[in-house]
Design a protein around this motif. Structure first.
Motif, mmCIF file in Angstrom:
data_model
loop_
_atom_site.group_PDB
_atom_site.id
_atom_site.type_symbol
_atom_site.label_atom_id
_atom_site.label_comp_id
_atom_site.label_asym_id
_atom_site.label_seq_id
_atom_site.Cartn_x
_atom_site.Cartn_y
_atom_site.Cartn_z
ATOM 1 N N SER A 221 0.842 -1.204 0.000
ATOM 2 C CA SER A 221 0.000 0.000 0.000
ATOM 3 C C SER A 221 0.868 1.241 0.000
ATOM 4 C CB SER A 221 -0.929 0.020 1.225
ATOM 5 O OG SER A 221 -0.169 0.091 2.425
ATOM 6 N N CYS A 222 0.190 2.377 -0.162
ATOM 7 C CA CYS A 222 0.858 3.677 -0.120
ATOM 8 C C CYS A 222 -0.052 4.663 0.607
ATOM 9 C CB CYS A 222 1.162 4.183 -1.527
ATOM 10 S SG CYS A 222 1.834 5.875 -1.570
ATOM 11 N N ASP B 237 -4.495 -8.477 8.302
ATOM 12 C CA ASP B 237 -4.162 -8.729 9.708
ATOM 13 C C ASP B 237 -2.859 -8.028 10.086
ATOM 14 O OD1 ASP B 237 -6.390 -10.285 10.009
ATOM 15 O OD2 ASP B 237 -5.363 -12.197 9.692
ATOM 16 N N ASN B 238 -2.883 -7.386 11.251
ATOM 17 C CA ASN B 238 -1.705 -6.692 11.781
ATOM 18 C C ASN B 238 -1.244 -5.552 10.879
ATOM 19 O OD1 ASN B 238 0.259 -6.343 13.806
ATOM 20 N ND2 ASN B 238 1.783 -7.453 12.604
ATOM 21 N N ALA B 239 -2.148 -5.047 10.030
ATOM 22 C CA ALA B 239 -1.789 -3.929 9.150
ATOM 23 C C ALA B 239 -1.440 -2.703 9.979
ATOM 24 C CB ALA B 239 -2.950 -3.601 8.209
ATOM 25 N N PRO B 240 -0.476 -1.911 9.539
ATOM 26 C CA PRO B 240 -0.075 -0.723 10.309
ATOM 27 C C PRO B 240 -1.210 0.289 10.407
ATOM 28 C CG PRO B 240 0.945 -0.725 8.135
ATOM 29 C CD PRO B 240 0.327 -2.062 8.317
ATOM 30 N N THR B 241 -1.298 0.953 11.537
ATOM 31 C CA THR B 241 -2.329 1.959 11.768
ATOM 32 C C THR B 241 -1.808 3.339 11.392
ATOM 33 O OG1 THR B 241 -1.625 2.360 14.040
ATOM 34 C CG2 THR B 241 -3.220 0.588 13.677
ATOM 35 N N PHE C 7 5.387 4.293 1.679
ATOM 36 C CA PHE C 7 5.150 3.045 0.952
ATOM 37 C C PHE C 7 5.315 1.880 1.919
ATOM 38 C CE2 PHE C 7 6.429 6.114 -2.223
ATOM 39 C CZ PHE C 7 5.471 5.919 -3.210
ATOM 40 N N VAL C 8 4.362 0.959 1.869
ATOM 41 C CA VAL C 8 4.296 -0.139 2.829
ATOM 42 C C VAL C 8 4.455 -1.466 2.094
ATOM 43 C CG1 VAL C 8 2.919 -1.203 4.662
ATOM 44 C CG2 VAL C 8 2.715 1.252 4.222
ATOM 45 N N ARG C 9 5.274 -2.337 2.645
ATOM 46 C CA ARG C 9 5.489 -3.665 2.043
ATOM 47 C C ARG C 9 5.390 -4.718 3.146
ATOM 48 N NH1 ARG C 9 10.642 -4.046 -1.463
ATOM 49 N NH2 ARG C 9 9.195 -3.489 -3.134
ATOM 50 N N GLN C 10 4.545 -5.691 2.914
ATOM 51 C CA GLN C 10 4.441 -6.806 3.856
ATOM 52 C C GLN C 10 5.591 -7.766 3.591
ATOM 53 O OE1 GLN C 10 0.691 -8.920 3.681
ATOM 54 N NE2 GLN C 10 0.820 -9.501 5.829
ATOM 55 N N ILE C 11 6.283 -8.173 4.658
ATOM 56 C CA ILE C 11 7.445 -9.044 4.494
ATOM 57 C C ILE C 11 7.207 -10.364 5.210
ATOM 58 C CG2 ILE C 11 9.121 -7.200 4.149
ATOM 59 C CD1 ILE C 11 9.790 -7.274 7.071
ATOM 60 N N ILE D 147 -5.191 6.557 0.959
ATOM 61 C CA ILE D 147 -4.589 5.267 1.282
ATOM 62 C C ILE D 147 -4.897 4.353 0.103
ATOM 63 C CG2 ILE D 147 -4.503 3.335 2.882
ATOM 64 C CD1 ILE D 147 -5.707 5.203 4.998
ATOM 65 N N VAL D 148 -3.858 3.875 -0.578
ATOM 66 C CA VAL D 148 -4.044 3.088 -1.796
ATOM 67 C C VAL D 148 -3.375 1.728 -1.622
ATOM 68 C CG1 VAL D 148 -3.685 3.038 -4.282
ATOM 69 C CG2 VAL D 148 -3.971 5.240 -3.128
ATOM 70 N N PRO D 149 -4.103 0.607 -1.779
ATOM 71 C CA PRO D 149 -5.571 0.562 -1.851
ATOM 72 C C PRO D 149 -6.167 0.564 -0.451
ATOM 73 C CG PRO D 149 -4.691 -1.645 -2.085
ATOM 74 C CD PRO D 149 -3.495 -0.729 -1.951
ATOM 75 N N ARG D 150 -7.410 0.973 -0.352
ATOM 76 C CA ARG D 150 -8.077 1.020 0.944
ATOM 77 C C ARG D 150 -8.197 -0.374 1.565
ATOM 78 N NH1 ARG D 150 -9.113 5.827 3.795
ATOM 79 N NH2 ARG D 150 -8.964 7.495 2.259
ATOM 80 N N THR D 151 -8.298 -1.383 0.724
ATOM 81 C CA THR D 151 -8.475 -2.745 1.223
ATOM 82 C C THR D 151 -7.270 -3.218 2.027
ATOM 83 O OG1 THR D 151 -7.646 -3.547 -0.915
ATOM 84 C CG2 THR D 151 -10.032 -3.423 -0.643
ATOM 85 N N SER D 152 -6.115 -2.552 1.864
ATOM 86 C CA SER D 152 -4.915 -2.974 2.592
ATOM 87 C C SER D 152 -5.082 -2.805 4.095
ATOM 88 C CB SER D 152 -3.705 -2.166 2.112
ATOM 89 O OG SER D 152 -3.869 -0.784 2.413
ATOM 90 N N MET D 153 -5.992 -1.933 4.510
ATOM 91 C CA MET D 153 -6.191 -1.695 5.940
ATOM 92 C C MET D 153 -6.845 -2.890 6.627
ATOM 93 S SD MET D 153 -7.514 2.259 5.748
ATOM 94 C CE MET D 153 -7.540 2.435 7.527
ATOM 95 N N ALA D 154 -7.447 -3.788 5.821
ATOM 96 C CA ALA D 154 -8.119 -4.950 6.404
ATOM 97 C C ALA D 154 -7.173 -6.123 6.624
ATOM 98 C CB ALA D 154 -9.278 -5.374 5.494
#
Length: 460
Positions: A135-136, A166-170, A216-220, A157-164
């Motif tokens: 996300s961004c 688990d453990n997504a950053p607030t 910019f956010v990247r799940q690792i 917030i792109v995409p908005r669905t990234s907020m759903a």
């Protein structure tokens, strides 16, 4: 193996060593076996080996199977050349082309999209697809203030669905990350991590000032976290994001400018209250809501008594001071859900959310009393004392406030112009009664509800 050796190893070190012990990604053991243990001729196969210095080397190898005197396979022999520098040059060229393509895409979006919020969302989506991210988040400074992680506005917030996830950053976590980025003014692009996530923050600048930030956010995965010493964002990605931030700073500046224009069009320039243009549509929406939810509300139509005479006698500067003071009085008497506006000249309106007649009367008395406080403050202000009163001349002592009150009752289907008209009639009744007071408008007649089976007058 020639005298120079291979991949930094002397020939005598690698002689007799299984090739699979030197393999480096992306070459797999099966791919190496197909070359070094080939049963058929192979030509120009790419093999990556781990060098003595820990770096990866690329070789192009051609090989032939070797058979014994009885025709049985006995091994393989071949030739290879080091093409590491060639592959590095090709990769650099490919990255340059990808970067150019992405920047051109972003520039095209900025050029063709009119709405800044859509512009930023589309551009951020393009970056996510090009680089590979989760996300961004796009932040913008508040009202032209110095950029701050605490007051910055989240534009998108792109995409908005990234907020759903688990453990997504607030948003609070991201603001804390941006705070760390701002603490290092020398590094415009900085990387941060938390369990399961990696972040790359780039500040945006317009006319030499920080006007926003891109996060910019990247799940690792667990394997990515294990190599904590290795950055989760390579040099190419950092460079591209830095270039994108330079371009999107324009879009953020346009968003900021558009918000300023919107504010100017919706607020009164002197008092900062809503103006008629923005007040009427909002109250129309609220009337519909109150009708649907069966809730009352009240409208206070306010007119200053003797303001014109004071303005003419004491000057327009004094008049402006009075108008500003009245606006502050209204703001001080507004709850969070209430609305106040300057309708023009010395006319103001106050909308009381979910209020009945008794609440409206209390508020009207508070405003009338507050107007007297304004007179006392104005008379004692040393920086702008009132002019000496002359016989027959209206001065600050004559300032007052008349108020007309109309109460919205569900079931009347009353429109905003009707509600204002009733308040206006009550206002003039207060003026005619001697000023400095309030009057309650006659209630609106309820709309009759048809009984089941009832027919129209012309019905059969």
């Amino acid at each position: 193996i020639n005298q120079k050796g291979v991949a930094g190893y002397p020939g005598n070190v690698v002689h007799g060593k299984p090739a699979t012990e030197l393999l480096a990604p992306p070459t797999t053991p099966d791919q190496a076996k197909a070359v070094f243990q080939t049963r058929t001729p192979v030509s120009e196969k790419e093999i990556w080996l781990k060098g003595a210095n820990g770096e990866n080397y690329c070789f192009i190898i051609s090989a032939l199977p070797v058979n014994d005197t009885q025709g049985k396979w006995a091994g393989a022999r071949g030739v290879g050349r080091d093409v590491t520098e060639l592959r590095a040059s090709e990769a650099e060229l490919q990255r340059a082309r990808r970067s150019e393509k992405l920047i051109n895409t972003v520039l095209g979006i900025i050029r063709n999209e009119v709405v800044p919020s859509k512009m930023l969302a589309t551009a951020a989506a393009a970056v996510i697809n090009a680089i590979g991210m989760t996300s961004c988040w796009v932040f913008q400074r508040k009202d032209g203030e110095e950029f701050s992680c605490k007051t910055a506005k989240i534009l998108n917030i792109v995409p908005r669905t990234s907020m759903a996830i688990d453990n997504a950053p607030t948003s609070a976590e991201l603001r804390a990350i941006i705070k760390k980025n701002l603490a290092n003014p020398e590094a415009n692009v900085t990387e941060f991590t938390k369990p399961g996530w990696s972040f790359l923050v780039a500040r945006t600048r317009n006319k030499g000032q920080v006007n926003g930030a891109l996060c910019f956010v990247r799940q690792i995965t667990g394997s990515d976290e294990a190599r904590s010493s290795t950055p989760n964002w390579n040099t190419f990605e950092r460079s591209m994001i830095s270039s994108v931030a330079d371009q999107l700073s324009v879009a953020i500046a346009q968003s900021e400018y558009q918000e300023k224009l919107k504010t100017l069009s919706q607020t009164d320039g002197l008092t900062g209250l809503m103006n008629r243009r923005s007040f009427l549509p909002e109250i129309t929406r609220r009337l519909t809501h109150h009708e649907r939810k069966n809730r009352k509300a009240a409208l206070l139509f306010i007119d200053l008594d003797n303001f014109k005479g004071i303005n003419d006698n004491d000057g327009h500067a004094r008049g402006d001071q009075i108008l500003v003071a009245i606006s502050q009085l209204l703001k001080a008497n507004c709850r969070t859900s209430d609305l106040s506006a300057r309708f023009g000249g010395d006319e103001f309106v106050l909308w009381l959310e979910e209020a009945d007649e008794s609440i409206a009367i209390l508020k009207a008395n508070d405003l009338i009393d507050g107007c007297q406080d304004i007179i006392a403050i104005a008379k004692n202000a040393p920086e702008n004392p009132p002019l000496p009163s002359q016989s027959g001349v209206i001065s600050i002592e004559h300032l007052g406030m008349s108020i007309g009150i109309s109460v919205f009752v569900p079931g009347t289907k009353e429109a905003i112009d009707q509600l204002i008209a009733r308040a206006d009639q009550a206002l003039y009744a207060a003026k005619n009664a001697g000023k400095g007071g309030y009057r309650i408008a006659k209630a609106a007649a309820p709309v009759p509800i048809d009984e089941p089976g009832q027919k129209d007058a012309g019905g059969q």
